[in-house]
Design a protein around this motif. Sequence first.
Motif: not given
Length: 313
Positions: A61-77
């Motif tokens: 229920f924390d959109p900022h955390r959700q954003l951080l998790v999704e951004r981390r998942e999209r990291r480049s190699f």
Amino acid sequence: MSDPIPRRTPAPGRARKRAIREHAARAGVAYSEAARQLESVGLRPGETLSRYGRTIYPIGFDPHRQLLVERRERRSFEERVSDTRRAAILPHGRARHLVERFPPSRGRTGSGVGSLYHGEGREELLSMLYIVIVAESPGLLPEVGDLAWIAELGEDTALDTACADIDREARRLLGQDPLALWSSIQQALTVAERIVDGQVRQEAIRQTALLSTMMTPRLGYAGEPYVPGLPVAGARQILDALLIVADDGHAPGTRVRLLTQPHDARSATIIGARWGSSGPPVGYLVWVDGATAPLSARPDDLIVLADQETLPR
């Protein structure tokens, strides 16, 4: 005019059989066991007993955390390798890696659950725990060369495997009484300041100063003295989520339904896990919606609600 094609009538039990197959696949159990579970506890579509499955990043229920998790998942190699290189550096590199990997969250509004994975000084406390392990249990430490080689793969889970023993030991240390934990950290820092490894020695000196600051009384808003203390709850939750990556289970923040009286059918939030010497959690600490205190529950006493994982695999 031709007669309309009659609609096919679903065969009796077809939906139930499909639900059993889906639950068997999700829980990793045989069809017969899945059928027994569905019948015995009244599992709804998408639900599982908490003894099965895995939830690492619960839908929160924390959109900022959700954003951080999704951004981390999209990291480049390249970004992944940079991160694992840092995570391979003990004690402070891995501590920072874990704090960033499992960012702060909060419970559902009205549930009574406040902040999760939270608390000022989480990184410092985790670093102190690894220093305790260096001082007290050096045999658990992975080889530096092995960590450096694994880090080049850019895979968090590969590094988790190499650090599994020290991560579980760090979580065990957090299960101590706060005074005992504080004493263990103080003694370990004193020992580590004399260690030959310059990196560990410098970090121990830095953490000694930080520990002193954490435990120094301050004045509150009303002028009353208080001691901030160590952010034990937040550090525990970070390590709970980390251990669940390899051993399955459900991380703090996961929403569940209870099966035992007097809380039967009430919803709750997992806020911590209880661990044995190996394997998945042997129990959970849960906060029933609207309660004033947490309670302990066995894995078989909890049903994980449907669609709890942010990043389904």
